[in-house]
Each structure stands twice: as C-alpha cells, then as structure tokens.
Write a protein that holds these residues in place. Structure first.
Motif, mmCIF file in Angstrom:
data_model
loop_
_atom_site.group_PDB
_atom_site.id
_atom_site.type_symbol
_atom_site.label_atom_id
_atom_site.label_comp_id
_atom_site.label_asym_id
_atom_site.label_seq_id
_atom_site.Cartn_x
_atom_site.Cartn_y
_atom_site.Cartn_z
ATOM 1 N N PRO A 40 0.797 -1.226 0.000
ATOM 2 C CA PRO A 40 0.000 0.000 0.000
ATOM 3 C C PRO A 40 0.835 1.285 0.000
ATOM 4 O O PRO A 40 0.400 2.302 -0.525
ATOM 5 N N ASP A 41 2.051 1.232 0.570
ATOM 6 C CA ASP A 41 2.886 2.434 0.608
ATOM 7 C C ASP A 41 3.638 2.687 -0.700
ATOM 8 O O ASP A 41 4.427 3.615 -0.803
ATOM 9 N N GLY A 42 3.390 1.848 -1.702
ATOM 10 C CA GLY A 42 4.021 2.024 -3.010
ATOM 11 C C GLY A 42 5.307 1.241 -3.186
ATOM 12 O O GLY A 42 5.847 1.174 -4.286
ATOM 13 N N SER A 43 5.797 0.628 -2.121
ATOM 14 C CA SER A 43 7.015 -0.169 -2.248
ATOM 15 C C SER A 43 6.686 -1.532 -2.850
ATOM 16 O O SER A 43 5.531 -1.949 -2.885
ATOM 17 N N ARG A 44 7.719 -2.219 -3.300
ATOM 18 C CA ARG A 44 7.549 -3.515 -3.938
ATOM 19 C C ARG A 44 8.536 -4.492 -3.322
ATOM 20 O O ARG A 44 9.689 -4.182 -3.108
ATOM 21 N N VAL A 45 8.043 -5.700 -3.030
ATOM 22 C CA VAL A 45 8.872 -6.780 -2.509
ATOM 23 C C VAL A 45 8.895 -7.872 -3.568
ATOM 24 O O VAL A 45 7.854 -8.219 -4.129
ATOM 25 N N SER B 69 10.056 -11.853 -4.447
ATOM 26 C CA SER B 69 10.480 -13.141 -3.917
ATOM 27 C C SER B 69 10.734 -14.071 -5.095
ATOM 28 O O SER B 69 9.870 -14.229 -5.959
ATOM 29 N N GLN B 70 11.907 -14.676 -5.128
ATOM 30 C CA GLN B 70 12.263 -15.611 -6.187
ATOM 31 C C GLN B 70 12.043 -17.061 -5.768
ATOM 32 O O GLN B 70 12.394 -17.979 -6.503
ATOM 33 N N ARG B 71 11.452 -17.284 -4.632
ATOM 34 C CA ARG B 71 11.226 -18.638 -4.123
ATOM 35 C C ARG B 71 10.198 -19.379 -4.974
ATOM 36 O O ARG B 71 9.299 -18.753 -5.547
ATOM 37 N N PRO B 72 10.278 -20.715 -5.004
ATOM 38 C CA PRO B 72 9.265 -21.505 -5.741
ATOM 39 C C PRO B 72 7.871 -21.347 -5.141
ATOM 40 O O PRO B 72 6.878 -21.357 -5.844
ATOM 41 N N VAL B 73 7.794 -21.198 -3.810
ATOM 42 C CA VAL B 73 6.534 -20.921 -3.114
ATOM 43 C C VAL B 73 6.825 -19.854 -2.072
ATOM 44 O O VAL B 73 7.749 -19.986 -1.272
ATOM 45 N N THR B 74 6.027 -18.797 -2.076
ATOM 46 C CA THR B 74 6.187 -17.704 -1.123
ATOM 47 C C THR B 74 4.987 -17.703 -0.186
ATOM 48 O O THR B 74 3.844 -17.766 -0.638
ATOM 49 N N ALA B 75 5.245 -17.623 1.115
ATOM 50 C CA ALA B 75 4.183 -17.550 2.110
ATOM 51 C C ALA B 75 3.956 -16.083 2.456
ATOM 52 O O ALA B 75 4.846 -15.406 2.954
ATOM 53 N N LEU B 76 2.756 -15.591 2.152
ATOM 54 C CA LEU B 76 2.408 -14.201 2.440
ATOM 55 C C LEU B 76 1.657 -14.113 3.754
ATOM 56 O O LEU B 76 0.669 -14.818 3.982
ATOM 57 N N CYS B 77 2.113 -13.223 4.615
ATOM 58 C CA CYS B 77 1.509 -13.031 5.931
ATOM 59 C C CYS B 77 0.141 -12.354 5.788
ATOM 60 O O CYS B 77 0.004 -11.352 5.098
ATOM 61 N N VAL B 78 -0.858 -12.907 6.466
ATOM 62 C CA VAL B 78 -2.183 -12.275 6.481
ATOM 63 C C VAL B 78 -2.568 -11.793 7.882
ATOM 64 O O VAL B 78 -3.541 -11.077 8.034
ATOM 65 N N CYS B 79 -1.767 -12.164 8.901
ATOM 66 C CA CYS B 79 -2.078 -11.742 10.271
ATOM 67 C C CYS B 79 -1.359 -10.449 10.652
ATOM 68 O O CYS B 79 -1.681 -9.849 11.673
ATOM 69 N N ARG B 80 -0.384 -10.048 9.861
ATOM 70 C CA ARG B 80 0.418 -8.839 10.052
ATOM 71 C C ARG B 80 1.291 -8.887 11.305
ATOM 72 O O ARG B 80 1.766 -7.868 11.778
ATOM 73 N N ARG B 81 1.555 -10.088 11.843
ATOM 74 C CA ARG B 81 2.449 -10.235 12.992
ATOM 75 C C ARG B 81 3.896 -10.431 12.563
ATOM 76 O O ARG B 81 4.792 -10.342 13.389
ATOM 77 N N SER B 82 4.125 -10.729 11.312
ATOM 78 C CA SER B 82 5.459 -11.059 10.825
ATOM 79 C C SER B 82 6.415 -9.874 10.914
ATOM 80 O O SER B 82 6.080 -8.758 10.528
ATOM 81 N N ALA B 83 7.612 -10.134 11.406
ATOM 82 C CA ALA B 83 8.657 -9.109 11.419
ATOM 83 C C ALA B 83 9.198 -8.894 10.013
ATOM 84 O O ALA B 83 9.851 -7.893 9.748
ATOM 85 N N ARG B 84 8.910 -9.806 9.101
ATOM 86 C CA ARG B 84 9.363 -9.712 7.713
ATOM 87 C C ARG B 84 8.195 -9.389 6.772
ATOM 88 O O ARG B 84 8.256 -9.697 5.600
ATOM 89 N N TYR B 85 7.115 -8.813 7.297
ATOM 90 C CA TYR B 85 5.921 -8.520 6.496
ATOM 91 C C TYR B 85 6.303 -7.857 5.178
ATOM 92 O O TYR B 85 7.158 -6.988 5.169
ATOM 93 N N PRO B 86 5.756 -8.311 4.060
ATOM 94 C CA PRO B 86 4.610 -9.177 3.852
ATOM 95 C C PRO B 86 4.939 -10.668 3.772
ATOM 96 O O PRO B 86 4.063 -11.475 3.534
#
Length: 68
Positions: A28-33, A35-52
């Motif tokens: 939402p802030d305009g930044s982009r992340v 991930s080159q992983r075969p499967v990426t786990a996206l946080c939906v609880c927003r507790r992750s220190a590595r969000y998203p």
C-alpha cells in the motif's frame, strides 16, 4: 511471468497465503517486494517481522511450566 500461465494461490485456514512461483508484491505504501522462491508464504495476520513475507509468527506458542 508469462500471461498464459496462471499462478497458483493457496489460502490456508490457519496461516499464510501460499503463492507459487516468483512473485512481485506491491504494498500500500508504493514499495515492492520481490520473492524468487518456488513458493512464497504471504503473511495475512500482520504479525510477521518480515511482512509481507510470513515468518510463522501466527503460530501460537505454548507456555512452558516454570520450575520451582
């Protein structure tokens, strides 16, 4: 990503959303992340220190008994 290849997204009941293949995530802030992983786990609880990206912070932790 090729337009003819659909990405697979798996919504788990008690954790992250799993996205197959390399992904670009626009925040939402305009930044982009990216991930080159075969499967990426996206946080939906927003507790992750590595969000998203999920870091499994959603897991409940059991308290250990204190010894007397």
């Amino acid at each position: 990503m090729s337009p003819e290849r659909a990405q697979r997204v798996v919504v788990t009941g008690d954790g992250p959303v799993l996205v197959e293949g390399p992904v670009e995530i626009d925040l939402p802030d305009g930044s982009r992340v990216v991930s080159q992983r075969p499967v990426t786990a996206l946080c939906v609880c927003r507790r992750s220190a590595r969000y998203p990206i999920c870091d499994t912070s959603h897991r409940t932790r059991k308290k250990t008994e204190e010894s007397s």
